[in-house]
Scaffold this motif. Structure first.
Motif, mmCIF file in Angstrom:
data_model
loop_
_atom_site.group_PDB
_atom_site.id
_atom_site.type_symbol
_atom_site.label_atom_id
_atom_site.label_comp_id
_atom_site.label_asym_id
_atom_site.label_seq_id
_atom_site.Cartn_x
_atom_site.Cartn_y
_atom_site.Cartn_z
ATOM 1 N N PRO A 65 -8.394 11.266 -5.119
ATOM 2 C CA PRO A 65 -8.132 10.809 -6.305
ATOM 3 C C PRO A 65 -9.124 9.467 -6.831
ATOM 4 N N ARG A 66 -9.824 8.976 -5.724
ATOM 5 C CA ARG A 66 -10.795 8.082 -6.206
ATOM 6 C C ARG A 66 -10.417 6.821 -7.094
ATOM 7 N N ASP A 67 -8.973 6.700 -6.823
ATOM 8 C CA ASP A 67 -8.410 5.469 -7.505
ATOM 9 C C ASP A 67 -8.642 4.064 -7.031
ATOM 10 N N ARG A 68 -8.632 3.863 -5.692
ATOM 11 C CA ARG A 68 -8.799 2.482 -5.083
ATOM 12 C C ARG A 68 -9.139 2.824 -3.661
ATOM 13 N N CYS A 69 -9.550 1.455 -3.109
ATOM 14 C CA CYS A 69 -10.102 1.676 -1.768
ATOM 15 C C CYS A 69 -8.899 1.405 -0.690
ATOM 16 N N HIS A 70 -9.012 1.907 0.326
ATOM 17 C CA HIS A 70 -7.977 2.196 1.414
ATOM 18 C C HIS A 70 -9.024 1.328 2.779
ATOM 19 N N TYR A 71 -7.946 1.179 3.714
ATOM 20 C CA TYR A 71 -8.726 0.700 5.005
ATOM 21 C C TYR A 71 -7.864 0.795 5.934
ATOM 22 N N VAL A 72 -8.698 1.201 7.132
ATOM 23 C CA VAL A 72 -7.598 1.781 8.509
ATOM 24 C C VAL A 72 -7.969 0.436 9.570
ATOM 25 N N ALA A 73 -7.050 -0.084 10.046
ATOM 26 C CA ALA A 73 -7.689 -1.093 11.048
ATOM 27 C C ALA A 73 -7.089 -0.380 12.388
ATOM 28 N N VAL A 74 -8.110 -0.508 13.476
ATOM 29 C CA VAL A 74 -7.986 0.111 14.639
ATOM 30 C C VAL A 74 -7.782 -1.414 15.468
ATOM 31 N N LEU A 131 -5.578 14.010 13.742
ATOM 32 C CA LEU A 131 -5.727 14.909 12.404
ATOM 33 C C LEU A 131 -4.518 14.436 11.331
ATOM 34 N N ASP A 132 -3.674 13.670 11.362
ATOM 35 C CA ASP A 132 -2.757 12.946 10.508
ATOM 36 C C ASP A 132 -3.574 11.866 9.925
ATOM 37 N N VAL A 133 -4.497 11.290 10.695
ATOM 38 C CA VAL A 133 -5.309 10.243 9.967
ATOM 39 C C VAL A 133 -6.384 10.994 8.916
ATOM 40 N N HIS A 150 0.938 -1.293 -0.015
ATOM 41 C CA HIS A 150 -0.062 -0.002 -0.223
ATOM 42 C C HIS A 150 0.917 1.062 0.218
ATOM 43 N N ALA A 151 0.455 2.195 -0.768
ATOM 44 C CA ALA A 151 1.209 3.571 -0.586
ATOM 45 C C ALA A 151 0.511 4.083 0.379
ATOM 46 N N ASN A 152 1.422 4.910 1.232
ATOM 47 C CA ASN A 152 1.074 5.416 2.394
ATOM 48 C C ASN A 152 1.948 6.740 2.658
ATOM 49 N N PRO A 153 1.529 7.808 2.272
ATOM 50 C CA PRO A 153 2.211 9.330 2.415
ATOM 51 C C PRO A 153 2.761 9.510 3.672
ATOM 52 N N ILE A 154 2.042 9.073 4.902
ATOM 53 C CA ILE A 154 2.587 9.196 6.262
ATOM 54 C C ILE A 154 3.783 8.307 6.691
ATOM 55 N N PRO A 155 4.993 9.129 6.703
ATOM 56 C CA PRO A 155 6.140 8.577 6.856
ATOM 57 C C PRO A 155 6.477 7.297 7.738
ATOM 58 N N ARG A 156 7.057 6.240 7.531
ATOM 59 C CA ARG A 156 7.216 4.978 8.194
ATOM 60 C C ARG A 156 7.988 5.188 9.480
ATOM 61 N N GLU A 157 8.729 6.238 9.604
ATOM 62 C CA GLU A 157 9.467 6.440 10.851
ATOM 63 C C GLU A 157 8.357 6.800 12.102
ATOM 64 N N HIS A 158 7.013 7.009 11.647
ATOM 65 C CA HIS A 158 5.983 7.001 12.745
ATOM 66 C C HIS A 158 5.251 5.756 12.908
ATOM 67 N N ASP A 159 5.969 4.690 12.675
ATOM 68 C CA ASP A 159 5.253 3.379 13.015
ATOM 69 C C ASP A 159 6.150 2.763 13.658
ATOM 70 N N PHE A 160 5.775 1.519 14.296
ATOM 71 C CA PHE A 160 6.633 0.552 15.307
ATOM 72 C C PHE A 160 6.002 -0.755 15.179
ATOM 73 N N ARG A 161 6.594 -1.722 15.747
ATOM 74 C CA ARG A 161 6.230 -3.120 15.723
ATOM 75 C C ARG A 161 5.889 -3.571 17.065
ATOM 76 N N ALA A 162 4.734 -4.210 17.173
ATOM 77 C CA ALA A 162 4.307 -4.841 18.441
ATOM 78 C C ALA A 162 4.179 -6.354 18.013
ATOM 79 N N LEU A 163 4.890 -7.100 18.722
ATOM 80 C CA LEU A 163 5.047 -8.614 18.183
ATOM 81 C C LEU A 163 4.526 -8.922 16.601
ATOM 82 N N ALA A 211 -6.681 10.404 4.999
ATOM 83 C CA ALA A 211 -7.970 9.913 4.487
ATOM 84 C C ALA A 211 -8.535 10.966 3.319
ATOM 85 N N ALA A 212 -8.374 12.036 3.532
ATOM 86 C CA ALA A 212 -8.734 13.172 2.371
ATOM 87 C C ALA A 212 -7.890 12.973 1.328
#
Length: 94
Positions: A47-56, A35-37, A12-25, A41-42
């Motif tokens: 572009p309405r080019d494909r579907c995306h999903y957010v897991a909580v 506000l980042d989310v 998945h293309a994700n403009p939020i920089p990957r330095e803002h993630d971490f691994r949990a197990l 989402a906006a």
């Protein structure tokens, strides 16, 4: 159950920089603010080019993913995986 044609793509293309993630197990968690989310989402909607999903997910979801490989793959393929609960927030601050 997902089949090979309906499984989410891990690329998945994700403009939020990957330095803002971490691994949990082995589960990728995105350490983002609300506000980042909303901004992300906006950007996905415009572009309405494909579907995306957010897991909580919280620690319960992370633990369930340890014994369910399909669920783990779904979480890790999400465009964003945001923490639901303070334990993951605290872990992300370490």
């Amino acid at each position: 159950m997902l089949n090979s044609t309906s499984a989410p793509s891990a690329a998945h293309a994700n403009p939020i920089p990957r330095e803002h993630d971490f691994r949990a197990l082995g589960i990728r968690i995105d350490a983002v603010q609300v506000l980042d989310v909303v901004e992300q989402a906006a950007q996905w909607i415009a572009p309405r080019d494909r579907c995306h999903y957010v897991a909580v997910t919280g620690m319960h979801g992370v633990m369930e993913a340890q014994k369910d490989a399909e669920f783990r793959a779904i979480l890790n393929a999400a465009d964003l995986v945001v923490p639901d609960g303070m334990p993951l927030v605290w872990l992300g601050r370490l």
